[in-house]
Design a protein around this motif. Sequence first.
Motif, short mmCIF file in Angstrom:
data_model
loop_
_atom_site.label_atom_id
_atom_site.label_comp_id
_atom_site.label_asym_id
_atom_site.label_seq_id
_atom_site.Cartn_x
_atom_site.Cartn_y
_atom_site.Cartn_z
N THR A 175 -17.74 5.24 -2.74
CA THR A 175 -17.24 6.24 -1.92
C THR A 175 -17.80 7.53 -2.37
N THR A 232 -4.22 7.85 1.94
CA THR A 232 -4.73 6.65 2.18
C THR A 232 -4.94 5.73 0.97
N THR A 233 -4.96 4.49 1.32
CA THR A 233 -5.55 3.32 0.38
C THR A 233 -6.88 2.95 0.74
N PHE A 234 -7.41 2.24 -0.09
CA PHE A 234 -8.86 1.56 0.48
C PHE A 234 -9.26 0.80 -1.01
N ASP A 261 -12.50 -0.49 -3.19
CA ASP A 261 -13.74 -0.45 -3.76
C ASP A 261 -14.03 -0.97 -4.94
N THR A 276 -5.68 4.41 -4.46
CA THR A 276 -4.84 5.28 -3.70
C THR A 276 -5.14 6.88 -4.07
N ALA A 324 -16.08 12.07 0.85
CA ALA A 324 -15.51 11.10 1.77
C ALA A 324 -13.97 10.86 0.75
N LEU A 325 -14.07 10.77 -0.47
CA LEU A 325 -12.81 10.68 -1.23
C LEU A 325 -11.74 11.93 -0.99
N ARG A 375 0.82 -1.13 0.09
CA ARG A 375 0.11 -0.12 0.01
C ARG A 375 0.82 1.28 0.00
N MET A 404 -11.50 13.12 1.95
CA MET A 404 -11.13 12.90 3.48
C MET A 404 -9.99 11.85 3.34
N LYS A 405 -10.10 10.89 2.41
CA LYS A 405 -9.07 9.66 2.11
C LYS A 405 -7.75 9.99 1.79
#
Length: 577
Positions: free
Chosen positions: A218, A229-231, A233, A244, A222-223, A44, A225-226
Amino acid sequence: MRTVRFGGLRVRLILLMTIALFPLGLISLAQTASVMDQARNINRETLLDLTNAAAAEERAILQEAVGAATGLGTLALVTDLETCRSGMRNFLSKNASYVFAGYINADGQMACSSSDQVADFSDLESFKQAVARRETFVEVNPDGAITGMPVVIVSAPVFDGETLLGFVSLSVPQSALDNVPPVVAGQPVAFMAVNVLGEIINSSEPVADSTLHLPQETPLEALFMKAGTTFLDVDGTGETRLFTVTEVIANSYVVVGSWPEAVLLNRGSWALTTAPLLFPVLMWLAGLAVAYFGLQRLVLRHLTRLRSGMRRFALGERRFDGLGLDTPPDEFRDVERAFDRMTRLITEAEAQQMTDLHDKEVLLREVHHRVKNNLQLIASIMNLQSRSARTDEARYVLENLQRRVRGLAMLHRSLYSGPETSLVDGQDLITAVVRDASAVLPSPSLQIETDLVSVPLYPDQAVPLSMWTAESLTNAIKYVGRSADGPPRILVSMKLADENVLTLDISNTVGQLLVQPPEGGSSGLGSKLMAAFTRQLEGEAEIIEADGQYCHRLRFSVTGFNADDVDLPEDPAADAA
């Protein structure tokens, strides 16, 4: 096909071995999970660094534009309109990276710009949102209103204390940002630059297809706010991907990288991550193999043969020479001896029981046969006596008594001639009573019709039922008449309801009588006997007269055998009272 029994020894053995090796497996799993988590975190961070690297040049260009726009805001505040325009043109002449510069008032009017043109942006939704947010924002215009070319517009707010005066906007050619690589580290990846309005500013894919590469579950807020980071979806195609997010301009502009989910797998260290699992798994498999084959050899094969022998014995097979276990342990040898002795004793006891049962059945049939013969002898004596009677009343009484004795004889004949000595078929019993009554019908035109169901009855119910039927049938023959629209008719119907309730109907047509009643009327003995038989059956009797029919109905529940109810009342008249 052998089925798996979850309560069997095999399953229990597997469970015990699993429990014994469970702590070791947990330790290996924990170590593996830790290694896998570390590998994924490294991946990540690496992918986030690659996204930062892909956005580095774009970030430098846009942040430089934000700084320049902030500096030009000071020029717009302290100079007049001509000086402001001159300053904007002078800025563009010294900075070839930009194609337009201008100052827009908070009311949307732009008078100061590098092109000396006046424009009104008050109706643009993007400008309204920028005024509401009071922050730097970036937007794209594929056909610049002033320059006529695709540009990226960077707008920085100008404040006087807490009061928003307007925005300084700089236009960067779109081509200056079109250098994002489409493939990184051998993985297919898409990069999209997104502003706070959800517009695709720049993309490694065609802009029309870029929205398919954005996370679909997302929200836009919220995108942002991220950022950093990595997540995981799903994208517009429904594929799960790793996203990312790196920030270019705070709260205004981010670059999103869309990676295949497979990049999270630590492929290079497969042996390292799976090796901790191999040792407990191999121990578990080896332990299961040894225990399973040992259990099969020492226990299960003997149990299978014992179960087979018990099943065969339970199904009635009595001719087999023991279990014949092959080299069993001492414990199973004892079980084999006990089983063989038990089957021998049970077989001998069953043989003796069958002999006793046969003798009892023969004796019982002989008793019923002799009782039937004695009752027929009594009926014959009564017949002889009725022939020598001097009065019709005496003859009538003897004939009725003879008929009742014959009814009891028919019951005993059914008991010794049927397949069961303790049960009587209600259909056969009523049929015999009807056949006996049909022999003395008063007219050839009179027929007795039957509609009977087959129902097994014990003697304690069969006796009163046959007697009640004989009395009711006698009354029906006595009072049957010719109706105005048809011949005389008697119907005997017996049906069984779902609640195990038996209903017996004996009905006759009414009209002109076929038989004249005896002088002096009836003695009423038949009615008293029928009432007594009804009580013995714990049933209900009723008379139904309708549509030229007279029906005597009996209803009672079919029950098991009760020896106390077999005997007839010694005094029916007294019992009826």
